[in-house]
Design a protein around this motif. Structure first.
Motif, PDB file in Angstrom:
ATOM      1  N   VAL A   1      36.202  37.078  52.236  1.00 39.67           N
ATOM      2  CA  VAL A   1      36.761  35.797  52.672  1.00 39.67           C
ATOM      3  C   VAL A   1      38.195  35.610  52.163  1.00 39.67           C
ATOM      4  CG1 VAL A   1      34.514  34.698  52.949  1.00 39.67           C
ATOM      5  CG2 VAL A   1      35.705  34.504  50.754  1.00 39.67           C
ATOM      6  N   GLU A   2      38.786  36.722  51.689  1.00 45.77           N
ATOM      7  CA  GLU A   2      40.171  36.749  51.230  1.00 45.77           C
ATOM      8  C   GLU A   2      40.444  35.805  50.068  1.00 45.77           C
ATOM      9  OE1 GLU A   2      42.703  36.326  54.652  1.00 45.77           O
ATOM     10  OE2 GLU A   2      41.872  38.119  55.601  1.00 45.77           O
ATOM     11  N   ALA A   3      39.440  35.601  49.217  1.00 45.78           N
ATOM     12  CA  ALA A   3      39.596  34.805  47.997  1.00 45.78           C
ATOM     13  C   ALA A   3      39.888  35.791  46.859  1.00 45.78           C
ATOM     14  CB  ALA A   3      38.345  33.988  47.725  1.00 45.78           C
ATOM     15  N   TYR A   4      41.127  36.301  46.836  1.00 43.27           N
ATOM     16  CA  TYR A   4      41.466  37.413  45.966  1.00 43.27           C
ATOM     17  C   TYR A   4      41.439  37.070  44.481  1.00 43.27           C
ATOM     18  CZ  TYR A   4      42.773  39.327  50.443  1.00 43.27           C
ATOM     19  OH  TYR A   4      42.747  39.742  51.747  1.00 43.27           O
ATOM     20  N   ASP A   5      41.897  35.910  44.099  1.00 44.36           N
ATOM     21  CA  ASP A   5      41.855  35.535  42.681  1.00 44.36           C
ATOM     22  C   ASP A   5      40.414  35.476  42.177  1.00 44.36           C
ATOM     23  OD1 ASP A   5      44.627  35.390  42.330  1.00 44.36           O
ATOM     24  OD2 ASP A   5      44.685  33.303  42.998  1.00 44.36           O
ATOM     25  N   GLU A   6      39.526  34.911  42.978  1.00 40.73           N
ATOM     26  CA  GLU A   6      38.123  34.835  42.601  1.00 40.73           C
ATOM     27  C   GLU A   6      37.501  36.226  42.548  1.00 40.73           C
ATOM     28  OE1 GLU A   6      39.612  32.931  44.846  1.00 40.73           O
ATOM     29  OE2 GLU A   6      39.259  30.868  44.212  1.00 40.73           O
ATOM     30  N   ALA A   7      37.882  37.086  43.493  1.00 43.55           N
ATOM     31  CA  ALA A   7      37.385  38.464  43.506  1.00 43.55           C
ATOM     32  C   ALA A   7      37.828  39.195  42.242  1.00 43.55           C
ATOM     33  CB  ALA A   7      37.874  39.198  44.748  1.00 43.55           C
ATOM     34  N   ILE A   8      39.087  39.044  41.891  1.00 45.11           N
ATOM     35  CA  ILE A   8      39.614  39.686  40.685  1.00 45.11           C
ATOM     36  C   ILE A   8      38.841  39.224  39.459  1.00 45.11           C
ATOM     37  CG2 ILE A   8      41.637  39.743  39.152  1.00 45.11           C
ATOM     38  CD1 ILE A   8      43.335  39.821  41.800  1.00 45.11           C
ATOM     39  N   ASN A   9      38.606  37.931  39.344  1.00 44.39           N
ATOM     40  CA  ASN A   9      37.849  37.415  38.199  1.00 44.39           C
ATOM     41  C   ASN A   9      36.434  37.967  38.163  1.00 44.39           C
ATOM     42  OD1 ASN A   9      39.980  35.898  37.203  1.00 44.39           O
ATOM     43  ND2 ASN A   9      39.430  34.093  38.387  1.00 44.39           N
ATOM     44  N   ALA A  10      35.795  38.088  39.319  1.00 41.26           N
ATOM     45  CA  ALA A  10      34.436  38.626  39.372  1.00 41.26           C
ATOM     46  C   ALA A  10      34.428  40.103  38.960  1.00 41.26           C
ATOM     47  CB  ALA A  10      33.852  38.451  40.774  1.00 41.26           C
ATOM     48  N   PHE A  11      35.383  40.873  39.450  1.00 41.55           N
ATOM     49  CA  PHE A  11      35.436  42.294  39.077  1.00 41.55           C
ATOM     50  C   PHE A  11      35.753  42.465  37.596  1.00 41.55           C
ATOM     51  CE2 PHE A  11      36.682  42.901  43.712  1.00 41.55           C
ATOM     52  CZ  PHE A  11      35.394  43.226  44.094  1.00 41.55           C
ATOM     53  N   LEU A  12      36.617  41.618  37.054  1.00 40.17           N
ATOM     54  CA  LEU A  12      36.901  41.682  35.615  1.00 40.17           C
ATOM     55  C   LEU A  12      35.649  41.396  34.793  1.00 40.17           C
ATOM     56  CD1 LEU A  12      40.416  39.989  35.474  1.00 40.17           C
ATOM     57  CD2 LEU A  12      39.883  42.392  34.976  1.00 40.17           C
ATOM     58  N   LYS A  13      34.842  40.446  35.237  1.00 47.51           N
ATOM     59  CA  LYS A  13      33.582  40.139  34.547  1.00 47.51           C
ATOM     60  C   LYS A  13      32.631  41.333  34.644  1.00 47.51           C
ATOM     61  CE  LYS A  13      30.563  37.512  32.464  1.00 47.51           C
ATOM     62  NZ  LYS A  13      30.721  37.150  31.071  1.00 47.51           N
ATOM     63  N   ALA A  14      32.559  41.968  35.802  1.00 42.74           N
ATOM     64  CA  ALA A  14      31.709  43.153  35.977  1.00 42.74           C
ATOM     65  C   ALA A  14      32.147  44.270  35.030  1.00 42.74           C
ATOM     66  CB  ALA A  14      31.752  43.628  37.424  1.00 42.74           C
ATOM     67  N   ILE A  15      33.448  44.457  34.895  1.00 42.09           N
ATOM     68  CA  ILE A  15      33.980  45.492  34.005  1.00 42.09           C
ATOM     69  C   ILE A  15      33.706  45.141  32.548  1.00 42.09           C
ATOM     70  CG2 ILE A  15      36.132  46.547  33.180  1.00 42.09           C
ATOM     71  CD1 ILE A  15      37.101  46.282  36.164  1.00 42.09           C
ATOM     72  N   GLU A  16      33.815  43.873  32.215  1.00 39.77           N
ATOM     73  CA  GLU A  16      33.509  43.432  30.852  1.00 39.77           C
ATOM     74  C   GLU A  16      32.056  43.774  30.505  1.00 39.77           C
ATOM     75  OE1 GLU A  16      32.629  39.123  28.892  1.00 39.77           O
ATOM     76  OE2 GLU A  16      34.524  39.313  29.991  1.00 39.77           O
ATOM     77  N   LEU A  17      31.155  43.583  31.458  1.00 34.24           N
ATOM     78  CA  LEU A  17      29.739  43.860  31.231  1.00 34.24           C
ATOM     79  C   LEU A  17      29.416  45.355  31.264  1.00 34.24           C
ATOM     80  CD1 LEU A  17      28.310  40.979  33.407  1.00 34.24           C
ATOM     81  CD2 LEU A  17      28.164  41.161  30.909  1.00 34.24           C
TER      82      LEU A  17
END
Length: 87
Positions: free
Chosen positions: A17-33
């Motif tokens: 849905v082209e919500a790139y900032d939210e996508a980036i935050n979600a991927f950063l959380k995935a990487i943190e985990l």
């Protein structure tokens, strides 16, 4: 399904849905985990590419390509890196 995978999939939904900032935050959380998740790093790089932050995307691709063992995954990353350079 692991919590990291859930965050990665959420990031993919945000990308659609082209919500790139939210996508980036979600991927950063995935990487943190799960810091070893090549898929989350690659998706993060792709999100940066789509947002127009090409330097971050290139940096992530170059960091992860040597760590990938699968030839098919490396091909995908080299293609994405090429797309980023062309953009």
């Amino acid at each position: 399904m692991s919590e990291s995978s859930i965050w990665n999939e959420l990031g993919n939904l945000y990308l659609k849905v082209e919500a790139y900032d939210e996508a980036i935050n979600a991927f950063l959380k995935a990487i943190e985990l799960n810091p070893d998740s090549n898929r989350s790093f690659c998706n993060l790089a792709y999100a940066y590419q789509q947002k127009g932050d090409f330097r971050k995307a290139v940096s992530l691709y170059l960091k992860k390509i040597p760590a990938i063992k699968s030839t098919m995954e490396k091909v995908l990353l080299w293609n994405r890196l090429g797309d980023t350079y062309r953009a």
